[in-house]
Design an enzyme around this catalytic site. Sequence first.
Site: not given
Ligand code: FES
Length: 153
Positions: A35, A64, A108
């Site tokens: 991400c 996030c 994450c």
């Molecule tokens: Fe990137 Fe959770 S969406 S660390």
Amino acid sequence: MSDFEKNIKDALADPKNQGEMTDADSVGTVGSPDCGDMMRMWLKFSEKDGKRVIDRASFQAFGCQTAIAVASIATELLKGKTAEEAKNLSAQDLAGDLGTLPPMKIHCGQLVEGALRNALDPSETTTTETKPSLIGDINSRKSSGLRIVPLEQ
Ligand code: FES
């Protein structure tokens, strides 16, 4: 709202151990290939009963809410652990009482695990003198053209 979502919300209401640790013994940084989020973790060790254990841990995240919640829980959970014990903790272990990480959120937790492992690996570890903060580090990369400006709260 699921129990997991509620636990994340609770953890975010009072996140622990956020911010740069100026007297840290080690620091680790990772970026998620999934991400693009980033996390940095600082560790401070002390001697307890003849063992070198983690006295304090702190983190900075561009990530996030799940990553921040896991980092908050993990930095509490790491206190008193030896480096060897900390190395054996999985992303799920680091999530503590948050509950089982949903498949979409496993990376994450792995962001936190990665920052911890990077801080624990001496070959990857640098001192806080060379990496003052995640924001400073990102802003110093002039060639990327990327600049992070924190919003007023
Ligand atoms: Fe990137 Fe959770 S969406 S660390």
